[in-house]
Design an enzyme around this catalytic site. Structure first.
Site, PDB file in Angstrom:
ATOM      1  N   ASP A 166      44.773  38.701  47.513  1.00 59.51           N
ATOM      2  CA  ASP A 166      46.045  38.101  47.105  1.00 59.51           C
ATOM      3  C   ASP A 166      47.149  38.318  48.134  1.00 59.51           C
ATOM      4  OD1 ASP A 166      46.182  40.831  46.675  1.00 59.51           O
ATOM      5  OD2 ASP A 166      46.451  40.707  44.523  1.00 59.51           O
TER       6      ASP A 166
ATOM      7  N   ASN B 219      48.135  47.050  33.665  1.00 58.33           N
ATOM      8  CA  ASN B 219      47.970  46.100  32.556  1.00 58.33           C
ATOM      9  C   ASN B 219      46.608  45.410  32.590  1.00 58.33           C
ATOM     10  OD1 ASN B 219      48.182  44.362  34.684  1.00 58.33           O
ATOM     11  ND2 ASN B 219      50.059  43.350  34.014  1.00 58.33           N
TER      12      ASN B 219
ATOM     13  N   HIS C 285      45.177  43.990  35.258  1.00 66.41           N
ATOM     14  CA  HIS C 285      44.992  42.876  36.199  1.00 66.41           C
ATOM     15  C   HIS C 285      44.054  43.247  37.345  1.00 66.41           C
ATOM     16  CE1 HIS C 285      48.845  43.901  38.734  1.00 66.41           C
ATOM     17  NE2 HIS C 285      47.795  44.382  39.338  1.00 66.41           N
TER      18      HIS C 285
ATOM     19  N   GLU D 296      47.078  38.231  36.128  1.00 69.51           N
ATOM     20  CA  GLU D 296      47.781  38.945  35.068  1.00 69.51           C
ATOM     21  C   GLU D 296      47.175  38.599  33.708  1.00 69.51           C
ATOM     22  OE1 GLU D 296      49.597  41.225  36.032  1.00 69.51           O
ATOM     23  OE2 GLU D 296      51.459  40.635  37.021  1.00 69.51           O
TER      24      GLU D 296
HETATM   25  C1  GLP Z   1      48.688  45.195  43.013  1.00 72.11           C
HETATM   26  C2  GLP Z   1      47.539  44.388  43.603  1.00 72.11           C
HETATM   27  C3  GLP Z   1      46.218  44.692  42.919  1.00 72.11           C
HETATM   28  C4  GLP Z   1      46.053  46.203  42.812  1.00 72.11           C
HETATM   29  C5  GLP Z   1      47.142  46.779  41.949  1.00 72.11           C
HETATM   30  C6  GLP Z   1      47.011  48.268  41.694  1.00 72.11           C
HETATM   31  O1  GLP Z   1      49.290  44.581  41.930  1.00 72.11           O
HETATM   32  N1  GLP Z   1      47.763  42.977  43.540  1.00 72.11           N
HETATM   33  O2  GLP Z   1      45.161  44.103  43.649  1.00 72.11           O
HETATM   34  O3  GLP Z   1      44.780  46.499  42.272  1.00 72.11           O
HETATM   35  O4  GLP Z   1      48.359  46.519  42.632  1.00 72.11           O
HETATM   36  O5  GLP Z   1      47.607  48.991  42.714  1.00 72.11           O
HETATM   37  P1  GLP Z   1      47.499  50.547  42.937  1.00 72.11           P
HETATM   38  O6  GLP Z   1      46.164  50.766  43.560  1.00 72.11           O
HETATM   39  O7  GLP Z   1      48.616  50.860  43.871  1.00 72.11           O
HETATM   40  O8  GLP Z   1      47.620  51.196  41.611  1.00 72.11           O
END
Ligand code: GLP
Length: 264
Positions: free
Chosen positions: A67, A136, A138, A143
């Site tokens: 993304d 959440n 995702h 989302e």
């Molecule tokens: C972002 C990314 C996700 C990732 C998530 C969790 O929203 N788009 O791909 O998995 O963060 O991030 P973290 O690993 O910092 O908890």
């Protein structure tokens, strides 16, 4: 789903890196799906070390990131392209042209999403996709309420996600509310998927992903449909699972079966 529980975040990164190292040793021209966020950083560091020590090479690898923020150029320090350059690409021998991240500045972002799908298909599909997990539930920026068969497209971020990711932006700095993300269907098409989750803040999402119903309310629960999904958790992220002991038992059984077959 194969569920592996490790003592802490460092062990999760080590386990995840070993999966990638094995993949690259067995198939040096792999197509990898990559993720951002804080969770994969330690895994990338381990991969950089493995490259420096000559255990693996990325010369024939192609990568596709999950993304990108809509409206951020790759040179913006909060863009996911910039993150990947800093955390992985500039430290390894991957050709710049072999790394793809959705284009946050595309003149026509809808066409850019369609093009991204075509690029993945032209590369022969993704062999191994890395995922983190949002609080959440995702995956990528899919989302809650995302279509379970969705493809790469523009997604609006929830307030929760905007808040969670605000820590990466300076106070007062523009923070995008829109993203380009592989869809859940795109992720499910990867031949193998590995999701890492660490820390107490992920425990509810982990429970919904593994033990909850298959539901767009928890996009990661779509991994229940995948043939080869590996979930690697630390103790804290696993702490809400009601069948925890059963998952540990399965892993012990797997290990002894593989040892008997000489495949460990
Ligand atoms: C972002 C990314 C996700 C990732 C998530 C969790 O929203 N788009 O791909 O998995 O963060 O991030 P973290 O690993 O910092 O908890």
């Amino acid at each position: 789903m194969q569920i592996v529980i490790q003592a802490d975040a460092a062990a999760v990164a080590e386990y995840g890196a070993a999966v990638f190292i094995r993949q690259l040793q067995q198939q040096p021209a792999s197509v990898l799906g990559l993720a951002t966020g804080s969770t994969p950083v330690a895994l990338y560091q381990r991969l950089i070390r493995a490259y420096q020590q000559g255990e693996i090479s990325f010369r024939q690898v192609k990568t596709f990131n999950l993304d990108e923020y809509l409206g951020l150029a790759g040179s913006h320090p909060q863009s996911y392209r910039y993150f990947m350059q800093q955390q992985l690409f500039k430290h390894i021998d991957i050709p710049a042209t072999a790394t793809a991240v959705p284009d946050g500045m595309a003149a026509d972002p809808i066409a850019a999403c369609e093009h991204y799908e075509q690029q993945i298909a032209a590369a022969g599909g993704i062999d191994l996709q890395l995922l983190g997990l949002g609080r959440n539930g995702h995956i990528g920026f899919n989302e809650p309420s995302s279509g379970l068969r969705s493809r790469t497209r523009i997604k609006t971020l929830t307030q929760d996600t905007i808040k969670d990711n605000a820590r990466f932006f300076q106070p007062g700095e523009y923070q995008p509310h829109l993203s380009l993300t592989m869809g859940i269907g795109t992720i499910l098409d990867a031949r193998k998927v590995i999701l890492l989750a660490t820390g107490k803040a992920k425990a509810q999402a982990v429970k919904a992903m593994i033990e909850g119903p298959l539901s767009a309310s928890c996009p990661a629960s779509a991994l229940q449909l995948h043939q080869q999904a590996l979930v690697v958790l630390d103790e804290e992220a696993a702490s809400e699972l009601s069948q925890l002991e059963f998952y540990r038992h399965i892993e012990r059984e797997n290990a002894s079966l593989l040892a008997r077959l000489g495949r460990s």
